[in-house]
Design an enzyme around this catalytic site. Structure first.
Site, PDB file in Angstrom:
ATOM      1  N   LYS A  37      63.554 -23.523  -1.912  1.00  0.00           N
ATOM      2  CA  LYS A  37      62.404 -23.040  -2.230  1.00  0.00           C
ATOM      3  C   LYS A  37      61.818 -23.790  -3.461  1.00  0.00           C
ATOM      4  O   LYS A  37      60.567 -24.457  -3.262  1.00  0.00           O
ATOM      5  CB  LYS A  37      62.627 -21.666  -2.991  1.00  0.00           C
ATOM      6  CG  LYS A  37      62.991 -20.324  -1.891  1.00  0.00           C
ATOM      7  CD  LYS A  37      63.114 -19.271  -2.615  1.00  0.00           C
ATOM      8  CE  LYS A  37      63.332 -17.910  -1.523  1.00  0.00           C
ATOM      9  NZ  LYS A  37      63.592 -16.881  -2.192  1.00  0.00           N
ATOM     10  N   HIS A  84      74.997  -9.075  28.410  1.00  0.00           N
ATOM     11  CA  HIS A  84      74.078  -9.973  29.524  1.00  0.00           C
ATOM     12  C   HIS A  84      74.141 -11.349  29.074  1.00  0.00           C
ATOM     13  O   HIS A  84      73.344 -12.272  29.914  1.00  0.00           O
ATOM     14  CB  HIS A  84      72.613  -9.254  29.489  1.00  0.00           C
ATOM     15  CG  HIS A  84      72.885  -7.892  29.937  1.00  0.00           C
ATOM     16  ND1 HIS A  84      72.753  -7.357  31.401  1.00  0.00           N
ATOM     17  CD2 HIS A  84      72.833  -6.762  29.319  1.00  0.00           C
ATOM     18  CE1 HIS A  84      72.912  -6.204  31.233  1.00  0.00           C
ATOM     19  NE2 HIS A  84      72.919  -5.728  30.006  1.00  0.00           N
ATOM     20  N   GLU A 131      75.185 -15.485   2.588  1.00  0.00           N
ATOM     21  CA  GLU A 131      74.736 -15.553   1.175  1.00  0.00           C
ATOM     22  C   GLU A 131      75.657 -15.353   0.260  1.00  0.00           C
ATOM     23  O   GLU A 131      75.785 -15.999  -0.857  1.00  0.00           O
ATOM     24  CB  GLU A 131      73.534 -14.623   1.053  1.00  0.00           C
ATOM     25  CG  GLU A 131      72.211 -15.159   1.544  1.00  0.00           C
ATOM     26  CD  GLU A 131      70.896 -14.350   1.207  1.00  0.00           C
ATOM     27  OE1 GLU A 131      70.586 -13.733   2.063  1.00  0.00           O
ATOM     28  OE2 GLU A 131      70.458 -14.311   0.094  1.00  0.00           O
TER      29      GLU A 131
HETATM   30  O1  PA5 Z   1      68.809 -12.504  -0.696  1.00  0.00           O
HETATM   31  C1  PA5 Z   1      68.137 -13.417  -0.834  1.00  0.00           C
HETATM   32  O2  PA5 Z   1      68.203 -13.883  -2.260  1.00  0.00           O
HETATM   33  C2  PA5 Z   1      67.045 -14.031  -0.102  1.00  0.00           C
HETATM   34  O3  PA5 Z   1      67.275 -13.629   1.221  1.00  0.00           O
HETATM   35  C3  PA5 Z   1      65.520 -13.261  -0.396  1.00  0.00           C
HETATM   36  O4  PA5 Z   1      65.574 -11.953  -0.245  1.00  0.00           O
HETATM   37  C4  PA5 Z   1      64.453 -14.079   0.374  1.00  0.00           C
HETATM   38  O5  PA5 Z   1      64.461 -15.513   0.047  1.00  0.00           O
HETATM   39  C5  PA5 Z   1      63.211 -13.450  -0.087  1.00  0.00           C
HETATM   40  O6  PA5 Z   1      63.121 -13.094  -1.423  1.00  0.00           O
HETATM   41  P1  PA5 Z   1      62.219 -11.894  -1.976  1.00  0.00           P
HETATM   42  O7  PA5 Z   1      63.330 -10.949  -1.451  1.00  0.00           O
HETATM   43  O8  PA5 Z   1      62.176 -12.128  -3.406  1.00  0.00           O
HETATM   44  O9  PA5 Z   1      60.868 -11.967  -1.320  1.00  0.00           O
END
Ligand code: PA5
Length: 349
Positions: A341, A250, A234
């Site tokens: 999303k 393994h 990310e």
């Molecule tokens: O780091 C991020 O932005 C994502 O991995 C979010 O955590 C994920 O999409 C879920 O969103 P939230 O944490 O708001 O529930």
């Protein structure tokens, strides 16, 4: 670019991720002080299920890792719609979503209510906060404005208070104090003002460069390896591989006997408390990997499980930040995730 040039970092990091990471110890302290909305005890559950996705689920992974050696109640992390079949009236379901808008987590909350589980909501707002108000759920309201993966302190520490209310002590106060003071020193060492010559995160980011990161943990640090993978993906937008010993011995180990066409760099996440058998495995794995590619090792610091795991998580956060900078990318933004999303919410396809 040089990672020791503050102006160059500021140009890439327009959302001030470096400031958020520098404030992480303060975030953790603020999170320790957050209390659930309803005081008084909760029933001791048969199982604890933490429902969340992505950066929020990472809080659940840390809780489960700390609980393994301490609790006689299982802590399960559920990533997905609904809840596992076992979830029922005897169970505590913590629905954890930083934004409060994650559809899978909202679905877990609804399923938990339908099954008459004890549902606790931890969020900064959104539809989850509204649902918690509507059903008068025990909840913890988090400060907003962060990216979920950078809000790990807020997503983790309030769960300790919720579980304490249910007579489950996962991390003792002294262990929390140790973890917090460890974070202060570590953040000073890893922040941008600390030069590359003595900054482990900058050095790891340079070792990774444009190679594919492969992160291996052990029994304690396996979940942290997964957290490194998701932070690298990310923040630095680079594909990363994560695995854990002894399981990778393994299956994945076979890859290291064959010719690997991609340029890789391996980081072994070692725990100062690891068992001698695990140390032997790491030594053998390292020898095998070193025939093909570069290997770095990063070690936990501290005594308690929380301090040790957090120390490596924080190192991973900073490493992914510096790798984003080296690649000229804003570590904050996740445009593809956001657009995905939005497409799902649109519902026209
Ligand atoms: O780091 C991020 O932005 C994502 O991995 C979010 O955590 C994920 O999409 C879920 O969103 P939230 O944490 O708001 O529930």
């Amino acid at each position: 670019m040089t990672l020791d040039d503050p102006a160059a970092l500021a140009r890439i990091d327009s959302h001030d991720t470096r400031g958020v990471l520098t404030d992480f110890p303060a975030q953790c302290r603020a999170a320790v002080a957050l209390a659930p909305s309803t005081s008084g005890p909760l029933p001791r559950p048969r199982a604890v299920i933490v429902a969340g996705m992505g950066g929020s689920a990472a809080g659940g992974d840390l809780l489960a890792a700390c609980a393994t050696e301490r609790l006689d109640v299982p802590v399960l992390v559920h990533r997905g719609y609904g809840l596992p079949t076992l979830a029922g009236a005897a169970d505590l379901v913590i629905v954890l979503s930083y934004s409060g808008e994650t559809v899978e987590t909202l679905s877990a909350a609804t399923t938990g209510l339908e099954r008459r589980c004890r549902v606790v909501a931890i969020t900064s707002g959104g539809r989850l906060a509204a649902l918690a108000r509507r059903h008068r759920l025990t909840s913890v309201t988090l400060p907003g404005g962060l990216m979920p993966r950078m809000a790990l302190g807020y997503l983790f520490f309030p769960m300790l208070a919720v579980l304490r209310a249910a007579d489950l002590v996962v991390v003792k106060d002294a262990e929390i104090d140790e973890a917090l003071s460890g974070l202060d020193g570590l953040t000073r060492e890893l922040a941008p003002g600390s030069p590359t010559a003595v900054n482990e995160a900058k050095r790891l980011a340079l070792a990774l460069g444009d190679r594919v990161p492969v992160i291996y943990g052990g029994p304690a640090t396996g979940p942290v390896a997964y957290r490194w993978k998701t932070d690298l993906e990310e923040n630095a937008k680079c594909l990363a591989v994560a695995g854990a010993l002894p399981e990778m011995n393994h299956n994945e180990i076979e890859v290291w006997g064959a010719r690997i066409p991609q340029a890789l760099h391996v980081v072994l996440l070692r725990d100062a408390h690891e068992d001698v058998e695990i140390s032997r495995r790491f030594t053998l794995v390292r020898e095998l990997i070193a025939r093909q590619t570069g290997v770095s090792e990063a070690w936990t610091r501290g005594t308690g499980t929380l301090a040790r795991l957090l120390s490596l998580i924080v190192l991973g956060q900073w490493t992914s930040f510096y790798l984003a900078a080296l690649r000229g990318l804003d570590p904050w933004a996740v445009p593809v995730l956001d657009s995905f999303k939005a497409q799902l919410a649109d519902g026209s396809r």
